[in-house]
Design a protein around this motif. Structure first.
Motif, PDB file in Angstrom:
ATOM      1  N   ALA A   1       0.822  -1.211   0.000  1.00 13.18           N
ATOM      2  CA  ALA A   1       0.000   0.000   0.000  1.00 13.18           C
ATOM      3  C   ALA A   1       0.858   1.264   0.000  1.00 13.18           C
ATOM      4  O   ALA A   1       0.470   2.288  -0.581  1.00 13.18           O
ATOM      5  CB  ALA A   1      -0.930  -0.001   1.202  1.00 13.18           C
ATOM      6  N   ASN A   2       2.019   1.218   0.643  1.00 13.93           N
ATOM      7  CA  ASN A   2       2.903   2.391   0.664  1.00 13.93           C
ATOM      8  C   ASN A   2       3.388   2.753  -0.743  1.00 13.93           C
ATOM      9  O   ASN A   2       3.511   3.930  -1.075  1.00 13.93           O
ATOM     10  CB  ASN A   2       4.099   2.145   1.580  1.00 13.93           C
ATOM     11  N   LEU A   3       3.656   1.740  -1.557  1.00 15.58           N
ATOM     12  CA  LEU A   3       4.086   1.989  -2.931  1.00 15.58           C
ATOM     13  C   LEU A   3       2.992   2.708  -3.713  1.00 15.58           C
ATOM     14  O   LEU A   3       3.247   3.719  -4.378  1.00 15.58           O
ATOM     15  CB  LEU A   3       4.442   0.676  -3.626  1.00 15.58           C
ATOM     16  N   TYR A   4       1.768   2.209  -3.605  1.00 20.46           N
ATOM     17  CA  TYR A   4       0.672   2.813  -4.371  1.00 20.46           C
ATOM     18  C   TYR A   4       0.297   4.182  -3.819  1.00 20.46           C
ATOM     19  O   TYR A   4      -0.111   5.072  -4.577  1.00 20.46           O
ATOM     20  CB  TYR A   4      -0.513   1.860  -4.411  1.00 20.46           C
ATOM     21  N   ALA A   5       0.428   4.371  -2.509  1.00 18.31           N
ATOM     22  CA  ALA A   5       0.192   5.691  -1.928  1.00 18.31           C
ATOM     23  C   ALA A   5       1.241   6.688  -2.422  1.00 18.31           C
ATOM     24  O   ALA A   5       0.966   7.876  -2.570  1.00 18.31           O
ATOM     25  CB  ALA A   5       0.216   5.616  -0.407  1.00 18.31           C
TER      26      ALA A   5
END
Length: 125
Positions: free
Chosen positions: A78-82
């Motif tokens: 999720a951090n990558l997509y955020a």
């Protein structure tokens, strides 16, 4: 009788739909590099929403996984997509600016040339 009128209308329709694109593009020959830059900006700008859709689908797929299957690294899961959402937004800003700026500069230069030609022809009358 009727056929002659029909042919006349066909020619009239062709004249009313005439668009001088070749003439305009030939007048803009000096600015083709700027137009090319604008087209490239428009291509990348057009890719923004499909990229957003792809990222959003990845986020939805990631959120449907159980918690133990989600990696929590700094640029994973999720951090990558955020991180990717604002980057795509920044890219959209840059490419939109390139697109609009390039077409605006090319259009302004064409307008200046056309006005100079019109003024020169008016002075010759």
């Amino acid at each position: 009788g009727e056929e002659g009128r029909e042919e006349g209308r066909g020619e009239e329709d062709k004249r009313s739909k005439y668009s001088p694109m070749k003439r305009v593009l030939s007048m803009m020959r000096k600015d083709w590099n700027i137009l090319f830059l604008g087209v490239v900006g428009a291509m990348f700008n057009g890719a923004v929403f499909p990229i957003y859709g792809f990222i959003l689908s990845k986020i939805i797929a990631l959120l449907s996984l159980p918690g133990e299957h989600v990696s929590s690294g700094p640029l994973q899961g999720a951090n990558l997509y955020a991180f990717l959402f604002p980057m795509v937004g920044l890219g959209a800003l840059v490419f939109f600016s390139i697109q609009v700026g390039s077409f605006e500069v090319a259009g302004a230069r064409l307008t200046r040339r056309l006005r100079a030609q019109i003024f020169a022809k008016m002075m010759r009358q």
